[in-house]
Structure formats: C-alpha cells, structure tokens
Design an enzyme around this catalytic site. Structure first.
Site, short mmCIF file in Angstrom:
data_model
loop_
_atom_site.label_atom_id
_atom_site.label_comp_id
_atom_site.label_asym_id
_atom_site.label_seq_id
_atom_site.Cartn_x
_atom_site.Cartn_y
_atom_site.Cartn_z
N ASP A 23 78.88 47.73 -10.71
CA ASP A 23 79.30 47.49 -9.73
C ASP A 23 79.04 45.83 -8.73
O ASP A 23 77.26 45.94 -9.44
CB ASP A 23 79.09 48.65 -7.93
CG ASP A 23 79.89 48.26 -6.76
OD1 ASP A 23 80.26 47.35 -7.32
OD2 ASP A 23 79.68 48.63 -5.97
N HIS A 40 83.73 38.80 -12.27
CA HIS A 40 84.53 40.05 -13.53
C HIS A 40 83.62 39.81 -15.06
O HIS A 40 83.65 40.52 -15.39
CB HIS A 40 85.60 40.44 -13.44
CG HIS A 40 85.90 40.72 -11.61
ND1 HIS A 40 84.97 42.07 -11.89
CD2 HIS A 40 86.74 40.84 -10.50
CE1 HIS A 40 86.35 42.34 -10.36
NE2 HIS A 40 86.66 41.96 -9.36
N LEU A 134 76.89 54.19 -31.87
CA LEU A 134 76.53 54.16 -30.53
C LEU A 134 78.39 54.73 -29.74
O LEU A 134 79.20 53.96 -30.63
CB LEU A 134 76.40 52.97 -29.55
CG LEU A 134 76.64 53.07 -28.50
CD1 LEU A 134 75.82 53.70 -27.28
CD2 LEU A 134 76.58 51.42 -26.58
C1 IPE Z 1 82.85 52.16 -8.34
O1 IPE Z 1 82.89 50.39 -7.83
C2 IPE Z 1 83.97 50.98 -9.23
C3 IPE Z 1 83.79 51.21 -10.92
C4 IPE Z 1 82.86 49.83 -10.65
C5 IPE Z 1 84.88 50.53 -11.30
P1 IPE Z 1 83.54 50.04 -6.45
O2 IPE Z 1 83.15 48.91 -5.76
O3 IPE Z 1 85.12 50.78 -6.21
O4 IPE Z 1 83.51 51.22 -5.50
P2 IPE Z 1 83.00 51.41 -3.48
O5 IPE Z 1 84.97 51.34 -3.90
O6 IPE Z 1 82.07 50.74 -3.47
O7 IPE Z 1 82.34 52.72 -3.18
C1 IPE Z 2 82.82 46.05 -10.13
O1 IPE Z 2 82.99 45.17 -8.93
C2 IPE Z 2 83.83 46.02 -10.85
C3 IPE Z 2 84.92 46.58 -10.26
C4 IPE Z 2 85.27 47.99 -9.31
C5 IPE Z 2 86.37 46.35 -10.47
P1 IPE Z 2 83.67 44.71 -7.48
O2 IPE Z 2 84.77 43.90 -8.16
O3 IPE Z 2 83.17 46.22 -6.49
O4 IPE Z 2 82.67 43.77 -7.18
P2 IPE Z 2 81.72 44.44 -5.16
O5 IPE Z 2 81.23 45.27 -5.05
O6 IPE Z 2 83.08 44.37 -4.29
O7 IPE Z 2 80.73 42.89 -4.94
MG MG Z 3 81.88 47.35 -5.56
#
Ligand code: IPE
Ligand code: IPE
Ligand code: MG
Length: 244
Positions: A23, A40, A134
C-alpha cells in the site's frame, strides 16, 4: 528444509508464508508531485526486490495483494493504467521469474479482468508450473469475503449433489473450497504505508498470522525491509491460544 540464509539475525527458520498488503503507491507519487501511475510503476520495482529477497531468505510462499475487488471502484483512468502496467509486468517478468525458479499463481475474480490479462495469467501459471524456489501468489481482483462466500456455495453444491453430508463439514473440508486450497496459512503479514487494517485480505487464512505494519510506502520497500520484518517476526512468540 531449504537452505536458510545467514542474512537473518537468528538461525530460526524463516516464515514459510509471507503475505504483503502493498500500500501507498499513490501517496508516494503525490509526495513527489508525480502522476499516480509513477507510484504504481515504482511499486513494480519493489515487487522485483521482494521476490528476490524472499528467495534469498528461504520464504516458500509470498502472497502479494496487488488489486482488491474493492479497487474496481477506483476511477476508470486509474484502473486502465493499472491494467496496462499489469500487462507490462506479465509480459516482461514471467520469463525472469521462471528462470529464478518461481511458480506464479493467481487468486481472485478472473471474470472481472480483461480477457487478454486472463490469458496472460493462465500462460504465466502454465509456464512456471512446478518451479520450487518460491511460490508467488498474486491476489488480483481478490476479496476474502467473496472467496469465503464462494467456498460456502461450493460446499452447499456438494451437499445438494449428495456428495457430502452436513455433519462432515469441518475446517479441513471447508479450506479445500477456498482459492488457497493446499497452501499453508500466512505466518507473517506485512502492510506498508502506515495503514493498520486488513482491507479484505485472506480473512480466513490470517487467523493466527503475525502482523507487522510499517510506515514505508510500498515503492520504497526493499529486500532489507523484508529482512527487518522477518527479524521482528522472529522476536514474536506465537501462542495459538495455548499457554505461553
Ligand atoms: C489494499 O489497499 C488493497 C491492495 C493493496 C491491493 P487499498 O489502498 O485499496 O486499501 P484501503 O482502501 O486503504 O483500505
Ligand atoms: C496500493 O497503493 C496499490 C493498489 C491498491 C492498487 P494505493 O494505490 O492504494 O496508494 P495509496 O494507498 O492511495 O497511497
Ligand atoms: Mg491504498
């Protein structure tokens, strides 16, 4: 047991299964005044490092939460670019993962994914089948509640067909209907970016996992951070509800 790396603080065996909620990609980009997609993209590089690190440390299963079922609620443009990156990753990395002896597996709702991505996923699974360094499990379009609900339907169908008696349904039987059937439960779950929640990740399987939350945003996470998390895991005492 696999060769355990001397990179760790102790000679304890590494966690067999590590799950990571990757995240913080958008915050990483925002902090640099860059477009979301850059976050990303850099996140993909972190994936490469962590895969290499997991092999070096002797982890057997690495489950990466890449895209949740709830992430389909994001703006169409972001989803499009995420799917574009995923295409790129699948086309570029699979050969390399195969050469590293990684078996790639996917969990999640494939029917929601674009057809060409489903084909790439199937090819990746086929090409890397039987590799033993792995097991890389990618949770894509994945939601744990949906997985559990689908498992309940699958069990009910067996009962309806007369193949299973209600009294035979126990944890072992139920687990066989989950997408993770045959895999060990995660020992350690790491979430980056400072958020302390599960966000619908492997709800059944993490019943006794150790959780480590780190402030590092996913694109900055490295194999060193993975090693540090495993050292922290080794300092924990897992009791499973029994006496300490
Ligand atoms: C959780 O992250 C899902 C992934 C890392 C793929 P999100 O950014 O979607 O989660 P929330 O919305 O903060 O709970
Ligand atoms: C995690 O990073 C990747 C996905 C959930 C696809 P985020 O896109 O949730 O980035 P933040 O958490 O908003 O910074
Ligand atoms: Mg996120």
């Amino acid at each position: 047991m696999k060769l355990v790396s001397s990179l760790l603080e102790t000679s304890l065996p590494p966690p067999v299964h590590v799950g990571i909620i990757m995240d913080g990609n958008r915050r990483w980009a925002k902090g640099r005044g860059r477009p979301r997609i850059d976050g990303h993209l850099r996140g993909m590089e972190a994936v490469r490092k962590v895969v290499k690190g997991s092999i070096a440390l002797g982890v057997e299963y690495l489950t990466l939460y890449a895209f949740s079922i709830e992430n389909w609620k994001r703006p169409a443009a972001e989803i499009r670019s995420l799917m574009g990156l995923l295409r790129l990753y699948l086309r570029q990395e699979i050969k390399d993962l195969d050469q590293q002896g990684v078996q790639v597996l996917f969990i999640g709702h494939r029917t929601l994914l674009p057809d060409d991505i489903v084909s790439l996923i199937e090819e990746a699974e086929e090409q890397t089948k039987g590799n033993t360094n792995l097991n890389l499990v990618v949770a894509l379009s994945y939601g744990a509640r949906q997985e559990i609900t689908a498992a309940a339907q699958s069990v009910a169908r067996q009962v309806e067909a007369g193949e299973l008696d209600v009294s035979e349904i126990d944890e072992t039987v139920f687990m066989k209907h989950l997408e993770t059937a045959g895999m060990p439960d995660p020992d350690l779950v790491i979430r980056t970016s400072g958020e302390q929640r599960i966000s619908n990740f492997l709800l059944w399987q993490v019943a006794y996992a150790e959780f480590i939350f780190v402030d590092t945003l996913w694109p900055d996470f490295s194999d060193d951070d993975l090693r540090e998390a495993i050292n922290e895991y080794h300092r924990r005492e897992r009791r499973y509800g029994a006496a300490g």
